[in-house]
Motif scaffolding. Structure first.
Motif, mmCIF file in Angstrom:
data_model
loop_
_atom_site.group_PDB
_atom_site.id
_atom_site.type_symbol
_atom_site.label_atom_id
_atom_site.label_comp_id
_atom_site.label_asym_id
_atom_site.label_seq_id
_atom_site.Cartn_x
_atom_site.Cartn_y
_atom_site.Cartn_z
ATOM 1 N N ASP A 9 -9.165 4.960 1.446
ATOM 2 C CA ASP A 9 -9.688 4.251 0.279
ATOM 3 C C ASP A 9 -8.818 3.073 -0.140
ATOM 4 O O ASP A 9 -9.337 1.999 -0.465
ATOM 5 N N GLN A 10 -7.466 3.243 -0.113
ATOM 6 C CA GLN A 10 -6.604 2.124 -0.481
ATOM 7 C C GLN A 10 -6.745 0.967 0.505
ATOM 8 O O GLN A 10 -6.761 -0.195 0.114
ATOM 9 N N VAL A 11 -6.860 1.309 1.786
ATOM 10 C CA VAL A 11 -7.025 0.272 2.809
ATOM 11 C C VAL A 11 -8.362 -0.438 2.624
ATOM 12 O O VAL A 11 -8.462 -1.668 2.751
ATOM 13 N N ILE A 20 0.841 -1.197 0.000
ATOM 14 C CA ILE A 20 0.000 0.000 0.000
ATOM 15 C C ILE A 20 0.876 1.248 0.000
ATOM 16 O O ILE A 20 0.536 2.256 -0.640
ATOM 17 N N ILE A 21 1.998 1.217 0.702
ATOM 18 C CA ILE A 21 2.927 2.350 0.702
ATOM 19 C C ILE A 21 3.471 2.595 -0.702
ATOM 20 O O ILE A 21 3.552 3.737 -1.166
ATOM 21 N N LEU A 22 3.832 1.520 -1.390
ATOM 22 C CA LEU A 22 4.321 1.654 -2.765
ATOM 23 C C LEU A 22 3.260 2.279 -3.654
ATOM 24 O O LEU A 22 3.560 3.161 -4.484
ATOM 25 N N ASN A 24 -4.911 -7.570 10.913
ATOM 26 C CA ASN A 24 -4.994 -6.148 11.293
ATOM 27 C C ASN A 24 -3.723 -5.371 11.003
ATOM 28 O O ASN A 24 -3.517 -4.282 11.554
ATOM 29 N N THR A 25 -2.862 -5.859 10.125
ATOM 30 C CA THR A 25 -1.608 -5.168 9.832
ATOM 31 C C THR A 25 -1.780 -4.052 8.806
ATOM 32 O O THR A 25 -0.835 -3.298 8.560
ATOM 33 N N THR A 26 -2.964 -3.933 8.192
ATOM 34 C CA THR A 26 -3.244 -2.788 7.319
ATOM 35 C C THR A 26 -4.351 -1.920 7.895
ATOM 36 O O THR A 26 -4.890 -1.053 7.202
ATOM 37 N N LEU A 27 -4.682 -2.131 9.153
ATOM 38 C CA LEU A 27 -5.705 -1.333 9.823
ATOM 39 C C LEU A 27 -5.165 0.061 10.114
ATOM 40 O O LEU A 27 -4.040 0.213 10.597
ATOM 41 N N THR A 28 -5.948 1.093 9.827
ATOM 42 C CA THR A 28 -5.567 2.474 10.087
ATOM 43 C C THR A 28 -6.642 3.144 10.933
ATOM 44 O O THR A 28 -7.790 2.682 10.961
ATOM 45 N N PHE A 53 -9.845 4.016 8.949
ATOM 46 C CA PHE A 53 -10.684 2.856 8.642
ATOM 47 C C PHE A 53 -11.305 2.287 9.910
ATOM 48 O O PHE A 53 -12.454 1.837 9.896
ATOM 49 N N LEU A 54 -10.585 2.317 11.031
ATOM 50 C CA LEU A 54 -11.141 1.845 12.294
ATOM 51 C C LEU A 54 -12.295 2.731 12.741
ATOM 52 O O LEU A 54 -13.302 2.229 13.282
ATOM 53 N N SER A 55 -12.186 4.041 12.527
ATOM 54 C CA SER A 55 -13.288 4.944 12.847
ATOM 55 C C SER A 55 -14.519 4.610 12.017
ATOM 56 O O SER A 55 -15.651 4.603 12.524
#
Length: 328
Positions: A261-263, A191-193, A273-277, A280-282
């Motif tokens: 959006d990417q997540v 996702i960073i890339l 949960n390693t791509t949880l932000t 998105f959690l909100s």
């Protein structure tokens, strides 16, 4: 203008702040007695109370922190490099290059994320290309392992599968220090890339406009003094770009802490949960779990974090006037 901003910005923010103090499922009037007032309980559950809510929130902060630490410098450095390239007067096809570099920024993020899902799947084009040079690519979006823990484990410094010792025995916000320092997961790196590739074009245009606004006489004077390209960049170009650099870093900081959006398309928190932000959690707390109070509390904690980091960044990049020397 004051009426429009008050109606569509200030008033909703104040309403959201009120909701963050409630236990509200979104099915009634938040200003009626049907909404239970709980004060700061939503914030306590996220910051001080042991439980799943705090663990998930801490996990989202850890993931997003690595996302910010990697994305902002990479996209800023790449954007500046691209701007310096297309700003060369003798470069042929500068217009075509600008369009090519800027094209990912105007493409729908949902469409680009979907394409990346196909490129980075187990049998996708990326792993196929890696196999040509004898490298077996990972299952990108299903690999929850942190890249720093993998690196340290490969060097034999730590046991990434069964961590022990000081880092495993101490914790913060419900996560052990090893979990905080394990680095972004392989899935998050993808996702960073994607973020770096899609945002660098926009910041390139901002840098390019600033580069073209630098007085030509300043560069010619430096050239007459015999400075080389590196010295020109360090002592002439970068100081002139300080205000624009602050703008780019601030915009990048805000956007990366609000990534959603990417997540949503590429992981929705998975794997593990390693791509949880936090953003998105909100969303999931409010719309999936019908706990709008906790969702708004997460949003306001994120707002406070962004404002704090922006103020710190402004302090670091401030104009420094030399102190007058004392005469004896």
């Amino acid at each position: 203008m004051v009426i429009i901003l008050g109606l569509f910005m200030v008033l909703p923010i104040l309403m959201a702040l009120w909701v963050s103090l409630l236990h509200w499922d979104g099915q009634s009037n938040p200003f009626s007695t049907d909404a239970q007032f709980v004060g700061l309980d939503n914030y306590r559950d996220l910051l001080t109370q042991d439980g799943l809510d705090r663990t998930l929130f801490a996990t989202s902060l850890r993931n997003n922190a690595y996302y910010v630490l990697l994305t902002v410098p990479l996209q800023t450095g790449l954007a500046l490099t691209l701007a310096l390239i297309v700003n060369q007067k003798l470069l042929r096809g500068r217009g075509a290059l600008r369009t090519a570099f800027f094209f990912p920024s105007v493409t729908s993020s949902i469409a680009v994320s979907t394409v990346f899902l196909f490129l980075f799947q187990g049998s996708g084009a990326v792993n196929t290309a890696l196999s040509w040079i004898g490298v077996k690519g990972p299952n990108w979006f299903n690999d929850p392992r942190g890249v720093l823990s993998l690196l340290l484990g490969g060097l034999g410094i730590v046991d990434s599968d069964n961590p022990s010792g000081f880092l495993a025995d101490h914790s913060f916000l419900g996560l052990s220090w090893f979990e905080w320092l394990s680095g972004p997961s392989v899935a998050m790196c993808t996702i960073i890339l994607l973020a770096v590739w899609t945002t660098s074009g926009t910041f390139m245009l901002i840098f390019l406009a600033a580069l073209q606004d630098i007085p030509r006489e300043l560069e010619e004077s430096a050239a007459i003094e015999g400075v080389n390209r590196f010295q020109m960049l360090r002592y002439v170009t970068l100081p002139a770009l300080r205000p624009v650099l602050f703008l780019v870093l601030t915009l990048g900081l805000i956007a990366t802490w609000q990534v959603f959006d990417q997540v949503y398309v590429m992981g929705q928190g998975a794997p593990g949960n390693t791509t949880l932000t936090p953003a998105f959690l909100s969303y999931t707390s409010a719309f999936d779990n019908a706990d709008f109070g906790q969702g708004m509390a997460i949003a306001f904690i994120l707002l406070a974090l962004i404002l704090t980091m922006t103020a710190l960044q402004r302090f670091v990049l401030r104009e420094r006037t030399p102190r007058p020397r004392r005469t004896r």
